[in-house]
Design a protein around this motif. Structure first.
Motif, PDB file in Angstrom:
ATOM      1  N   VAL A 150       0.826  -1.209   0.000  1.00 28.90           N
ATOM      2  CA  VAL A 150       0.000   0.000   0.000  1.00 28.90           C
ATOM      3  C   VAL A 150       0.859   1.257   0.000  1.00 28.90           C
ATOM      4  CG1 VAL A 150      -1.677   1.344   1.334  1.00 28.90           C
ATOM      5  CG2 VAL A 150      -1.976  -1.126   1.090  1.00 28.90           C
ATOM      6  N   SER A 151       1.931   1.246   0.784  1.00 31.61           N
ATOM      7  CA  SER A 151       2.798   2.423   0.868  1.00 31.61           C
ATOM      8  C   SER A 151       3.579   2.667  -0.421  1.00 31.61           C
ATOM      9  CB  SER A 151       3.781   2.273   2.041  1.00 31.61           C
ATOM     10  OG  SER A 151       4.753   1.281   1.764  1.00 31.61           O
ATOM     11  N   SER A 152       3.664   1.649  -1.268  1.00 27.84           N
ATOM     12  CA  SER A 152       4.437   1.760  -2.507  1.00 27.84           C
ATOM     13  C   SER A 152       3.627   2.343  -3.658  1.00 27.84           C
ATOM     14  CB  SER A 152       4.953   0.377  -2.935  1.00 27.84           C
ATOM     15  OG  SER A 152       5.692  -0.227  -1.905  1.00 27.84           O
ATOM     16  N   ILE A 153       2.296   2.360  -3.505  1.00 25.61           N
ATOM     17  CA  ILE A 153       1.414   2.759  -4.596  1.00 25.61           C
ATOM     18  C   ILE A 153       0.607   3.984  -4.165  1.00 25.61           C
ATOM     19  CG2 ILE A 153      -0.512   2.038  -6.062  1.00 25.61           C
ATOM     20  CD1 ILE A 153       0.507  -0.856  -5.684  1.00 25.61           C
ATOM     21  N   ASP A 154       0.556   4.969  -5.022  1.00 24.37           N
ATOM     22  CA  ASP A 154      -0.133   6.219  -4.708  1.00 24.37           C
ATOM     23  C   ASP A 154      -1.633   6.061  -4.967  1.00 24.37           C
ATOM     24  OD1 ASP A 154      -0.719   8.817  -4.070  1.00 24.37           O
ATOM     25  OD2 ASP A 154      -0.090   9.638  -6.011  1.00 24.37           O
ATOM     26  N   LYS A 155      -2.293   5.332  -4.059  1.00 26.73           N
ATOM     27  CA  LYS A 155      -3.718   5.100  -4.204  1.00 26.73           C
ATOM     28  C   LYS A 155      -4.290   4.769  -2.833  1.00 26.73           C
ATOM     29  CE  LYS A 155      -7.141   2.223  -6.592  1.00 26.73           C
ATOM     30  NZ  LYS A 155      -7.356   1.148  -7.596  1.00 26.73           N
ATOM     31  N   ASN A 156      -5.449   5.333  -2.532  1.00 25.35           N
ATOM     32  CA  ASN A 156      -6.092   5.023  -1.262  1.00 25.35           C
ATOM     33  C   ASN A 156      -6.483   3.553  -1.231  1.00 25.35           C
ATOM     34  OD1 ASN A 156      -5.923   7.657  -0.321  1.00 25.35           O
ATOM     35  ND2 ASN A 156      -7.892   8.242  -1.232  1.00 25.35           N
ATOM     36  N   CYS A 157      -6.218   2.920  -0.094  1.00 23.63           N
ATOM     37  CA  CYS A 157      -6.520   1.492   0.020  1.00 23.63           C
ATOM     38  C   CYS A 157      -6.898   1.161   1.460  1.00 23.63           C
ATOM     39  CB  CYS A 157      -5.309   0.656  -0.405  1.00 23.63           C
ATOM     40  SG  CYS A 157      -5.575  -1.131  -0.307  1.00 23.63           S
ATOM     41  N   GLU A 158      -7.920   0.356   1.596  1.00 20.04           N
ATOM     42  CA  GLU A 158      -8.349  -0.105   2.912  1.00 20.04           C
ATOM     43  C   GLU A 158      -7.703  -1.457   3.197  1.00 20.04           C
ATOM     44  OE1 GLU A 158     -12.451  -1.625   5.160  1.00 20.04           O
ATOM     45  OE2 GLU A 158     -12.554  -0.665   3.176  1.00 20.04           O
ATOM     46  N   LEU A 159      -7.212  -1.611   4.409  1.00 20.77           N
ATOM     47  CA  LEU A 159      -6.650  -2.892   4.831  1.00 20.77           C
ATOM     48  C   LEU A 159      -7.572  -3.522   5.862  1.00 20.77           C
ATOM     49  CD1 LEU A 159      -2.849  -2.040   5.257  1.00 20.77           C
ATOM     50  CD2 LEU A 159      -3.874  -3.464   3.492  1.00 20.77           C
ATOM     51  N   GLU A 160      -7.934  -4.769   5.616  1.00 22.96           N
ATOM     52  CA  GLU A 160      -8.742  -5.528   6.579  1.00 22.96           C
ATOM     53  C   GLU A 160      -7.911  -6.711   7.072  1.00 22.96           C
ATOM     54  OE1 GLU A 160     -12.441  -8.602   6.342  1.00 22.96           O
ATOM     55  OE2 GLU A 160     -12.819  -6.601   5.484  1.00 22.96           O
ATOM     56  N   PHE A 161      -7.610  -6.727   8.359  1.00 24.07           N
ATOM     57  CA  PHE A 161      -6.744  -7.763   8.910  1.00 24.07           C
ATOM     58  C   PHE A 161      -7.557  -8.841   9.625  1.00 24.07           C
ATOM     59  CE2 PHE A 161      -3.986  -3.998   8.748  1.00 24.07           C
ATOM     60  CZ  PHE A 161      -2.937  -4.519   8.024  1.00 24.07           C
ATOM     61  N   GLY A 162      -7.112 -10.077   9.452  1.00 19.40           N
ATOM     62  CA  GLY A 162      -7.753 -11.187  10.126  1.00 19.40           C
ATOM     63  C   GLY A 162      -6.796 -12.344  10.254  1.00 19.40           C
ATOM     64  N   ASP A 163      -7.327 -13.493  10.611  1.00 14.60           N
ATOM     65  CA  ASP A 163      -6.507 -14.687  10.731  1.00 14.60           C
ATOM     66  C   ASP A 163      -7.157 -15.808   9.945  1.00 14.60           C
ATOM     67  OD1 ASP A 163      -4.303 -16.168  11.561  1.00 14.60           O
ATOM     68  OD2 ASP A 163      -4.407 -15.356  13.590  1.00 14.60           O
ATOM     69  N   ASN A 164      -6.466 -16.919   9.830  1.00 22.88           N
ATOM     70  CA  ASN A 164      -7.015 -18.066   9.115  1.00 22.88           C
ATOM     71  C   ASN A 164      -6.457 -19.352   9.695  1.00 22.88           C
ATOM     72  OD1 ASN A 164      -4.388 -18.197   8.161  1.00 22.88           O
ATOM     73  ND2 ASN A 164      -4.911 -17.690   6.047  1.00 22.88           N
ATOM     74  N   ASN A 165      -6.755 -20.449   9.024  1.00 19.60           N
ATOM     75  CA  ASN A 165      -6.309 -21.761   9.514  1.00 19.60           C
ATOM     76  C   ASN A 165      -5.024 -22.222   8.848  1.00 19.60           C
ATOM     77  OD1 ASN A 165      -8.514 -22.119  11.304  1.00 19.60           O
ATOM     78  ND2 ASN A 165      -9.827 -22.719   9.578  1.00 19.60           N
ATOM     79  N   ASP A 166      -4.334 -21.329   8.148  1.00 15.99           N
ATOM     80  CA  ASP A 166      -3.075 -21.678   7.494  1.00 15.99           C
ATOM     81  C   ASP A 166      -1.959 -21.619   8.537  1.00 15.99           C
ATOM     82  OD1 ASP A 166      -0.802 -21.955   5.972  1.00 15.99           O
ATOM     83  OD2 ASP A 166      -1.446 -20.574   4.397  1.00 15.99           O
ATOM     84  N   HIS A 167      -1.398 -22.774   8.861  1.00 15.31           N
ATOM     85  CA  HIS A 167      -0.399 -22.852   9.924  1.00 15.31           C
ATOM     86  C   HIS A 167       1.035 -22.697   9.411  1.00 15.31           C
ATOM     87  CE1 HIS A 167      -3.529 -23.924  12.714  1.00 15.31           C
ATOM     88  NE2 HIS A 167      -3.891 -24.932  11.955  1.00 15.31           N
ATOM     89  N   ARG A 168       1.201 -22.456   8.117  1.00 13.65           N
ATOM     90  CA  ARG A 168       2.557 -22.273   7.588  1.00 13.65           C
ATOM     91  C   ARG A 168       3.092 -20.908   8.012  1.00 13.65           C
ATOM     92  NH1 ARG A 168       1.554 -22.776   1.436  1.00 13.65           N
ATOM     93  NH2 ARG A 168      -0.371 -21.785   2.129  1.00 13.65           N
ATOM     94  N   SER A 169       4.177 -20.914   8.722  1.00 15.86           N
ATOM     95  CA  SER A 169       4.796 -19.659   9.159  1.00 15.86           C
ATOM     96  C   SER A 169       6.275 -19.922   9.375  1.00 15.86           C
ATOM     97  CB  SER A 169       4.142 -19.161  10.454  1.00 15.86           C
ATOM     98  OG  SER A 169       4.683 -17.910  10.843  1.00 15.86           O
ATOM     99  N   TYR A 170       7.111 -19.263   8.591  1.00 18.98           N
ATOM    100  CA  TYR A 170       8.542 -19.528   8.673  1.00 18.98           C
ATOM    101  C   TYR A 170       9.321 -18.363   8.091  1.00 18.98           C
ATOM    102  CZ  TYR A 170       7.375 -20.893   3.886  1.00 18.98           C
ATOM    103  OH  TYR A 170       6.892 -20.903   2.599  1.00 18.98           O
ATOM    104  N   SER A 171      10.434 -18.057   8.698  1.00 23.46           N
ATOM    105  CA  SER A 171      11.422 -17.154   8.098  1.00 23.46           C
ATOM    106  C   SER A 171      12.692 -17.974   7.932  1.00 23.46           C
ATOM    107  CB  SER A 171      11.672 -15.927   8.979  1.00 23.46           C
ATOM    108  OG  SER A 171      12.220 -16.302  10.224  1.00 23.46           O
ATOM    109  N   ILE A 172      13.464 -17.678   6.902  1.00 20.71           N
ATOM    110  CA  ILE A 172      14.626 -18.514   6.619  1.00 20.71           C
ATOM    111  C   ILE A 172      15.862 -17.667   6.339  1.00 20.71           C
ATOM    112  CG2 ILE A 172      13.291 -20.482   5.821  1.00 20.71           C
ATOM    113  CD1 ILE A 172      13.744 -19.656   2.981  1.00 20.71           C
ATOM    114  N   SER A 173      17.012 -18.297   6.473  1.00 22.81           N
ATOM    115  CA  SER A 173      18.304 -17.648   6.267  1.00 22.81           C
ATOM    116  C   SER A 173      18.808 -17.907   4.847  1.00 22.81           C
ATOM    117  CB  SER A 173      19.321 -18.191   7.276  1.00 22.81           C
ATOM    118  OG  SER A 173      20.625 -17.788   6.927  1.00 22.81           O
ATOM    119  N   PHE A 174      19.463 -16.902   4.284  1.00 16.17           N
ATOM    120  CA  PHE A 174      20.040 -17.017   2.947  1.00 16.17           C
ATOM    121  C   PHE A 174      21.558 -16.856   2.989  1.00 16.17           C
ATOM    122  CE2 PHE A 174      15.704 -15.600   2.791  1.00 16.17           C
ATOM    123  CZ  PHE A 174      15.137 -16.493   1.900  1.00 16.17           C
TER     124      PHE A 174
END
Length: 213
Positions: A150-174
């Motif tokens: 949103v911050s990269s594009i010059d356009k008004n945008c609404e963000l709706e935050f929620g959760d889900n049942n997707d349990h994939r969550s990972y950060s990795i090293s390069f």
């Protein structure tokens, strides 16, 4: 097996970082993996099978790609970054599910660069090895990713935050690919957000969802 039988000297497998599944700490290529989906399980099985074939005359390398984003001739709008940009363009609203889930991302041009880098690296440095493809700076929580778009594009945008049942969550090293091949990425999510949005506006891209079949 057929490639080896035909005396092909090098085999590169395009695998996926999704095989990490769920991690409590930053994972690297030595970390235990927890593939959750059919897709990630298939990628892990492919890694196991092809790495067994590695020998002095048949160099096998596995590339674990971060989630790819960016434009392509056969445009994918069913993947996270591209999908959010399309939603912003069409509706002025991005619905974020799994806002606290972490994922690594990489631009399609950097994915291509990774292939080129591996092909130009002496085989003794990469044979029988697995490499994460991406950059440490592009490990994002999904909610933060949406805010960046949103911050990269010059356009008004609404963000709706929620959760889900997707349990994939990972950060990795390069670190491994940086150390072995001096690989670094050149493009960012901000670059892609501007490019995709402009191409949607100019109708260079078709604003429909297409998936690989």
């Amino acid at each position: 097996t057929l490639s080896k039988k035909m005396e092909v000297p090098q085999y590169i497998l395009a695998s996926s970082a999704s095989i990490y599944g769920q991690q409590s700490q930053t994972a690297d290529e030595t970390s235990e993996v927890y593939p959750i989906t059919t897709y990630s399980k298939a990628n892990r099985k492919a890694e196991i099978d092809v790495l067994k074939l590695d020998d002095p005359k048949f160099a096998v390398t596995c590339m674990r790609f971060s989630s790819i984003y960016g434009t392509s001739p056969r445009m994918r709008f069913d993947i996270s970054v591209n999908s959010m940009i399309l939603d912003l363009f069409k509706t002025g609203k991005i619905i974020v599910r799994g806002m606290n889930n972490e994922r690594p991302f990489v631009h399609i041009k950097d994915a291509v660069k990774a292939y080129q880098t591996i092909l130009c690296t002496p085989k003794e440095k990469i044979k029988g090895e697995i490499f994460n493809i991406g950059s440490d700076e592009q490990n994002f929580k999904i909610g933060d990713l949406a805010k960046m778009i949103v911050s990269s594009i010059d356009k008004n945008c609404e963000l709706e935050f929620g959760d889900n049942n997707d349990h994939r969550s990972y950060s990795i090293s390069f670190k491994k690919i940086r150390d072995v091949m001096k690989f670094h990425t050149d493009y960012t999510v901000k670059d892609a957000a501007k490019e995709i949005h402009e191409q949607l506006k100019s109708r260079q891209l078709e604003d429909t969802i297409k998936t690989i079949t």
